[in-house]
Design a protein around this motif. Structure first.
Motif, PDB file in Angstrom:
ATOM      1  N   TRP A  36       0.868  -1.181   0.000  1.00  0.00           N
ATOM      2  CA  TRP A  36       0.000   0.000   0.000  1.00  0.00           C
ATOM      3  C   TRP A  36       0.904   1.231   0.000  1.00  0.00           C
ATOM      4  N   PHE A  37       0.585   2.146  -0.881  1.00  0.00           N
ATOM      5  CA  PHE A  37       1.323   3.395  -1.013  1.00  0.00           C
ATOM      6  C   PHE A  37       0.332   4.546  -0.909  1.00  0.00           C
ATOM      7  N   HIS A  38       0.830   5.713  -0.542  1.00  0.00           N
ATOM      8  CA  HIS A  38      -0.034   6.883  -0.613  1.00  0.00           C
ATOM      9  C   HIS A  38       0.720   8.049  -1.232  1.00  0.00           C
ATOM     10  N   GLN A  39      -0.064   8.947  -1.794  1.00  0.00           N
ATOM     11  CA  GLN A  39       0.506  10.131  -2.420  1.00  0.00           C
ATOM     12  C   GLN A  39      -0.373  11.326  -2.121  1.00  0.00           C
ATOM     13  N   SER A  49       2.642   0.410   3.802  1.00  0.00           N
ATOM     14  CA  SER A  49       2.660  -0.911   4.408  1.00  0.00           C
ATOM     15  C   SER A  49       2.774  -1.947   3.306  1.00  0.00           C
ATOM     16  N   CYS A  50       3.265  -3.123   3.654  1.00  0.00           N
ATOM     17  CA  CYS A  50       3.265  -4.205   2.679  1.00  0.00           C
ATOM     18  C   CYS A  50       3.247  -5.543   3.406  1.00  0.00           C
ATOM     19  N   ILE A  51       2.867  -6.562   2.664  1.00  0.00           N
ATOM     20  CA  ILE A  51       2.765  -7.907   3.214  1.00  0.00           C
ATOM     21  C   ILE A  51       3.317  -8.866   2.177  1.00  0.00           C
ATOM     22  N   ASN A  52       4.100  -9.820   2.642  1.00  0.00           N
ATOM     23  CA  ASN A  52       4.715 -10.726   1.676  1.00  0.00           C
ATOM     24  C   ASN A  52       3.684 -11.732   1.164  1.00  0.00           C
ATOM     25  N   ALA A 104      10.263 -11.011   0.879  1.00  0.00           N
ATOM     26  CA  ALA A 104      10.517 -10.000   1.903  1.00  0.00           C
ATOM     27  C   ALA A 104       9.750  -8.738   1.520  1.00  0.00           C
ATOM     28  N   PRO A 105       9.012  -8.162   2.445  1.00  0.00           N
ATOM     29  CA  PRO A 105       8.239  -6.957   2.130  1.00  0.00           C
ATOM     30  C   PRO A 105       9.129  -5.836   1.612  1.00  0.00           C
ATOM     31  N   SER A 106       8.598  -5.072   0.690  1.00  0.00           N
ATOM     32  CA  SER A 106       9.342  -3.969   0.106  1.00  0.00           C
ATOM     33  C   SER A 106       8.398  -2.817  -0.179  1.00  0.00           C
ATOM     34  N   VAL A 107       8.889  -1.599   0.001  1.00  0.00           N
ATOM     35  CA  VAL A 107       8.112  -0.416  -0.363  1.00  0.00           C
ATOM     36  C   VAL A 107       8.822   0.347  -1.474  1.00  0.00           C
ATOM     37  N   VAL A 108       9.602  -0.360  -2.258  1.00  0.00           N
ATOM     38  CA  VAL A 108      10.242   0.233  -3.423  1.00  0.00           C
ATOM     39  C   VAL A 108       9.280   0.112  -4.599  1.00  0.00           C
ATOM     40  N   PRO A 109       8.763   1.213  -5.112  1.00  0.00           N
ATOM     41  CA  PRO A 109       7.717   1.137  -6.146  1.00  0.00           C
ATOM     42  C   PRO A 109       8.096   0.307  -7.375  1.00  0.00           C
ATOM     43  N   ARG A 110       9.338   0.346  -7.799  1.00  0.00           N
ATOM     44  CA  ARG A 110       9.711  -0.346  -9.024  1.00  0.00           C
ATOM     45  C   ARG A 110       9.628  -1.859  -8.884  1.00  0.00           C
TER      46      ARG A 110
END
Length: 125
Positions: A36-39, A49-52, A104-110
């Motif tokens: 989940w991302f926000h802008q 937040s993220c979930i594997n 592994a959870p990641s919040v890197v958009p790419r």
């Protein structure tokens, strides 16, 4: 057609709660990690937040720890973001995204191949 659809956004007063849903169609979420991302206006997109893919490992940005909870229901092909104790600073468009095989959870958009269209969350003071 591969699609992610967010829902559950809206206008809420400070201290209130919302539950966002991210429903997948055209593919199953079992093998995907979800973020989940926000802008906010004028700001860059940020990971919330993220979930594997197995659901056993989660990540939360410091700004939402203790207030937001991510969960997944693979039987419903849906991921949720429960947002409690909302603050005006949480106001933004919220997006969910899917990454294949994310262990592994990641919040890197790419890292994420599929994105939803976003849902607006507005928290009034």
């Amino acid at each position: 057609q591969v699609q992610l659809v967010e829902s559950g956004g809206g206008v809420v007063q400070s201290g209130g709660s919302l539950r966002l849903s991210c429903a997948a169609s055209g593919f199953t979420l079992d093998n995907y990690g979800i973020g989940w991302f926000h802008q906010a206006p004028g700001k860059e997109r940020e990971g919330v937040s993220c979930i594997n893919r197995r659901g056993g490992i989660t990540y939360y940005a410091d700004s939402v720890k203790g207030r937001f909870t991510i969960s997944r229901d693979n039987a419903k092909n849906t991921v949720y973001l429960q947002m409690n104790s909302l603050k005006p600073g949480d106001t933004a468009v919220y997006y969910c995204a899917a990454a294949f095989g994310l262990i592994a959870p990641s919040v890197v958009p790419r890292v994420y191949a599929y994105w939803g269209q976003g849902t607006q969350v507005t928290v009034s003071s």
